[in-house]
Design a protein around this motif. Structure first.
Motif: not given
Length: 400
Positions: A51, A167, A171
């Motif tokens: 990320s 994710e 993120g």
């Protein structure tokens, strides 16, 4: 005789029975809140890489500094425990943890993230120390630690199973908000716990001298074992990807692996010292070595799955015995915190060393280094464990 230091209730809410199951679960959550990021470390490291485009080295260093901070906090807790009422301390520490987790969502620079998570580790380490001091005041302490293992491995399994899949969409917010939510749940549970006043031992208590040589060997074994395991575990998602595995396969595997740790914890309760300490430790740590070496063939799905599940079982099993060995050489209880300190420094040093190696080397070398560290830990722990087994056998012979 023991004297009790009275405390004033902080919150006028109904309280659960001090020695009941509900209280043990709540105390387990409180103690886990300060160190829960360790149980989802693969998701955190992978999330920072994917990320925020952190390098493998920077991502691993964030996790390492987080745990180094916890080790420092655990030592710092010695100066807090018993000086002031524990509940206001726990409230302040939980609020600080939540603030730091939320702040972490908005950080994108590696250095700032390292400093923030290091501070988070210190705060969490103090909370763990305070929580353990309270747990020590509950009857049948081992039961509460049993609940602690179930909370850590059970919820840790859910974390590594689902967070990596959230994710890509959310993120690092998914990672750090989950930690803040855990602290919030612990904060709410805290309100329903009783005061657990401090009991001061009598001045007539006899101090038993600490056996430093075997204790030092046991502490070193704990450090090596934890460091070797965490050095690989922190990067296990990225390791799986490097060998061509998909996140859809890796995440459920890690979830099952974490839940397998519950089996390891149950086996410790089942075996206790029926077979001594040396034989169970030797068998479990040898299996850990073999499973670690098997990660060289992680491109084969069933090998990756089996290796992780085996380590999940043997990790929980072995560390319980190793920490028990440490405690056996400190009957007075004054140095009991050293086992936890050795464990945390090992957990921190593994990702730290791995981060330095992965700049120039691949995962093959890291797997080999971890296997060597595990073998050393196995050989070193034989000395204190055999010493205890011989002493136990001698004691039984005298009773016959």
């Amino acid at each position: 005789m023991e004297k009790t230091i009275k405390t004033t209730p902080m919150f006028l809410l109904p309280k659960v029975a001090s020695d009941g199951m509900a209280a043990r679960v709540m105390l387990a959550f409180l103690a886990t809140a300060g160190l829960f990021y360790v149980n989802i470390m693969p998701a955190i490291v992978s999330g920072l890489i994917d990320s925020l485009n952190f390098s493998r080295s920077d991502a691993g260093m964030v996790g390492s500094l987080n745990i180094y901070g916890a080790a420092a906090g655990a030592l710092l807790a010695v100066f807090f425990v018993g000086r002031w009422h524990w509940k206001p301390q726990a409230v302040a520490l939980l609020l600080m943890l939540m603030a730091l987790d939320i702040l972490s969502i908005f950080i994108e620079q590696p250095l700032t993230m390292k400093l923030t998570r290091g501070l988070h580790g210190v705060v969490g380490g103090v909370l763990v120390g305070v929580s353990f001091a309270v747990i020590a005041r509950v009857s049948q302490v081992h039961k509460t630690f049993g609940y602690l293992l179930f909370v850590q491995f059970g919820l840790g399994g859910l974390g590594v199973m689902f967070l990596p899949q959230l994710e890509p969409q959310f993120g690092t917010a998914a990672l750090f908000l989950s930690l803040a939510a855990f602290s919030l749940a612990s904060f709410i549970m805290l309100l329903f716990l009783t005061d657990y006043p401090v009991k001061v031992p009598s001045s007539d208590d006899i101090e038993v001298p600490i056996q430093w040589r075997p204790l030092s060997a046991a502490l070193l074994a704990v450090f090596l074992f934890q460091g070797a395991n965490m050095g690989l575990y922190a990067y296990i998602i990225d390791l799986g990807k490097a060998y061509g595995l998909t996140i859809d396969f890796i995440s459920p595997t890690l979830g099952i692996s974490a839940w397998a740790g519950l089996v390891g914890a149950w086996l410790v309760i089942l075996f206790s010292t029926k077979f001594g300490r040396t034989l169970p430790l030797f068998g479990a740590m040898l299996l850990t070595v073999l499973a670690t070496v098997a990660l060289h063939w992680s491109e084969v799905q069933w090998v990756f799955w089996l290796a992780n599940v085996l380590v999940g079982i043997t990790w929980a099993f072995s560390i319980a015995y190793l920490l028990g060995v440490c405690a056996e050489f400190d009957k007075a209880g004054k140095m009991a915190a050293l086992g936890g300190f050795a464990s945390k420094t090992g957990l921190a040093s593994g990702p730290f060393i791995a981060a330095l190696m992965l700049d120039a080397q691949g995962y093959g070398v890291l797997i080999n280094v971890a296997a060597v560290a595990l073998v050393l830990g196995l050989l070193i722990c034989l000395y204190p464990s055999q010493l205890l087994d011989k002493a136990g056998k001698a004691g039984q012979d005298e009773m016959m």
